[in-house]
Scaffold this active site. Structure first.
Site, PDB file in Angstrom:
ATOM      1  CG  HIS A  61      -1.922   1.101   1.256  1.00 38.97           C
ATOM      2  ND1 HIS A  61      -3.083   1.083   1.971  1.00 38.97           N
ATOM      3  CD2 HIS A  61      -1.911   2.318   0.662  1.00 38.97           C
ATOM      4  CE1 HIS A  61      -3.757   2.218   1.801  1.00 38.97           C
ATOM      5  NE2 HIS A  61      -3.056   2.992   1.016  1.00 38.97           N
ATOM      6  CG  HIS A 116      -3.241   8.560  -2.850  1.00 37.82           C
ATOM      7  ND1 HIS A 116      -3.984   9.681  -2.545  1.00 37.82           N
ATOM      8  CD2 HIS A 116      -3.159   7.834  -1.700  1.00 37.82           C
ATOM      9  CE1 HIS A 116      -4.360   9.631  -1.281  1.00 37.82           C
ATOM     10  NE2 HIS A 116      -3.869   8.524  -0.741  1.00 37.82           N
ATOM     11  CD  GLU A 117       0.046   5.235  -0.681  1.00 40.24           C
ATOM     12  OE1 GLU A 117       0.761   5.128   0.330  1.00 40.24           O
ATOM     13  OE2 GLU A 117      -1.178   5.472  -0.617  1.00 40.24           O
ATOM     14  CE  LYS A 120      -3.153  10.598   3.221  1.00 42.79           C
ATOM     15  NZ  LYS A 120      -4.449   9.898   3.267  1.00 42.79           N
ATOM     16  CG  HIS A 121       1.912   8.621   2.553  1.00 44.80           C
ATOM     17  ND1 HIS A 121       1.352   8.880   3.772  1.00 44.80           N
ATOM     18  CD2 HIS A 121       0.952   7.965   1.842  1.00 44.80           C
ATOM     19  CE1 HIS A 121       0.113   8.404   3.814  1.00 44.80           C
ATOM     20  NE2 HIS A 121      -0.159   7.840   2.650  1.00 44.80           N
TER      21      HIS A 121
HETATM   22  O1  U2P Z   1      -6.732   6.296   7.284  1.00 45.23           O
HETATM   23  C1  U2P Z   1      -6.863   6.870   6.034  1.00 45.23           C
HETATM   24  C2  U2P Z   1      -5.539   7.054   5.337  1.00 45.23           C
HETATM   25  O2  U2P Z   1      -4.675   7.970   6.047  1.00 45.23           O
HETATM   26  C3  U2P Z   1      -3.313   7.543   5.940  1.00 45.23           C
HETATM   27  N1  U2P Z   1      -2.807   7.118   7.267  1.00 45.23           N
HETATM   28  C4  U2P Z   1      -3.632   6.480   8.130  1.00 45.23           C
HETATM   29  C5  U2P Z   1      -3.181   6.097   9.367  1.00 45.23           C
HETATM   30  C6  U2P Z   1      -1.881   6.379   9.744  1.00 45.23           C
HETATM   31  O3  U2P Z   1      -1.441   6.088  10.866  1.00 45.23           O
HETATM   32  N2  U2P Z   1      -1.052   6.998   8.836  1.00 45.23           N
HETATM   33  C7  U2P Z   1      -1.479   7.386   7.606  1.00 45.23           C
HETATM   34  O4  U2P Z   1      -0.718   7.932   6.818  1.00 45.23           O
HETATM   35  C8  U2P Z   1      -3.335   6.442   4.912  1.00 45.23           C
HETATM   36  O5  U2P Z   1      -3.230   7.093   3.652  1.00 45.23           O
HETATM   37  P1  U2P Z   1      -3.466   6.578   2.194  1.00 45.23           P
HETATM   38  O6  U2P Z   1      -2.116   6.483   1.588  1.00 45.23           O
HETATM   39  O7  U2P Z   1      -4.142   5.271   2.213  1.00 45.23           O
HETATM   40  O8  U2P Z   1      -4.338   7.646   1.605  1.00 45.23           O
HETATM   41  C9  U2P Z   1      -4.688   5.802   5.240  1.00 45.23           C
HETATM   42  O9  U2P Z   1      -5.162   4.892   4.350  1.00 45.23           O
END
Ligand code: U2P
Length: 247
Positions: A61, A116-117, A120-121
């Site tokens: 993921h 998206h990853e 976002k991250h």
């Molecule tokens: O919970 C919804 C989305 O927020 C991100 N998430 C969630 C919990 C956490 O501890 N850290 C975090 O980053 C995830 O982001 P996604 O990449 O899926 O959008 C999670 O699915």
């Protein structure tokens, strides 16, 4: 003379410190893998990846920076958004290990999840990763840790059976030294089932660590390990709803 040497050493040291990469401004990572079976049977169907691997396995993921208090940064830099040309050499591997099993859109778009990853991250971890090293690090951990094998070796199989939550955590702890977080969702009958596994990594994503903050992700003490989505023997596609939006 001695004084000159000491002064030179001190200036050299400050040069080294100032030229090294900035240190991470978050505390640790969750490296998260999901089980496609738990997406598909929570909705009575799902959309398999259009390309790449549909072999029975966990799928990446993403790699998520985290703070110790359970919060996390997101969407940190609009100026360096996803650019597939920076990871073109990794796409083949990503098509095998990092695909999207959609529930909302069919056919699922191959690059949606990657985009998206990163946006976002990945944009929040640029103190240690660029595009390429962010995606490569995910793939390296995926090659290093075969979660499905670890579970199967302990008799925990994806056959719709129920297993203790601690049994699942301990199977992984036996191999990496630390218990993972487990996220559950529900199948259409309301059974809690294994959906995602959260492995904790240090803030340089080098080592497994004890989770500083254990995600509480709505499991029961016994959870289902759902079957992997089945192939339809006639159409050679997966018996899911992939035809919905192609018409
Ligand atoms: O919970 C919804 C989305 O927020 C991100 N998430 C969630 C919990 C956490 O501890 N850290 C975090 O980053 C995830 O982001 P996604 O990449 O899926 O959008 C999670 O699915």
């Amino acid at each position: 003379m001695r004084g000159i040497i000491i002064v030179s050493l001190l200036s050299l040291q400050s040069l080294v410190v100032s030229s090294s990469p900035t240190s991470p401004d978050f505390n640790f990572f969750y490296w998260v893998n999901y089980w496609p079976g738990a997406i598909c049977d929570s909705q009575n169907g799902c959309c398999p990846p259009t390309k790449g691997n549909t072999a029975s396995d966990f799928i990446i993921h993403g790699l998520w920076p985290q703070f110790n208090n359970g919060t996390w940064p997101a969407f940190c830099d609009q100026t360096n958004l996803f650019d597939i040309s920076k990871i073109s050499d990794l796409v083949c591997q990503m098509e095998k290990k990092w695909t999207e099993w959609g529930v909302w859109a069919c056919p699922s778009n191959e690059t949606n999840l990657w985009e998206h990853e990163w946006n976002k991250h990945g944009t929040c971890v640029q103190s240690i990763f660029d595009h390429h090293s962010y995606f490569l690090t995910n793939l390296k951990f995926r090659h290093k840790l075969n979660l499905l094998n670890i579970l199967i070796q302990k008799g925990i199989k994806p056959t719709d059976g129920f297993y203790g939550l601690d049994e699942i955590k301990n199977a992984i702890k036996c191999v990496i030294g630390f218990a993972p977080g487990i996220e559950c969702n529900e199948d259409v009958k309301g059974n809690k089932q294994l959906f995602q596994i959260y492995i904790c990594l240090d803030n340089y994503a080098k080592e497994f660590v004890e989770c500083p903050y254990v995600p509480d992700k709505s499991c029961a003490s016994k959870i289902k390990f759902p079957k992997f989505p089945e192939r339809d023997p006639l159409s050679e596609s997966l018996s899911v709803m992939s035809s919905v939006s192609t018409t």
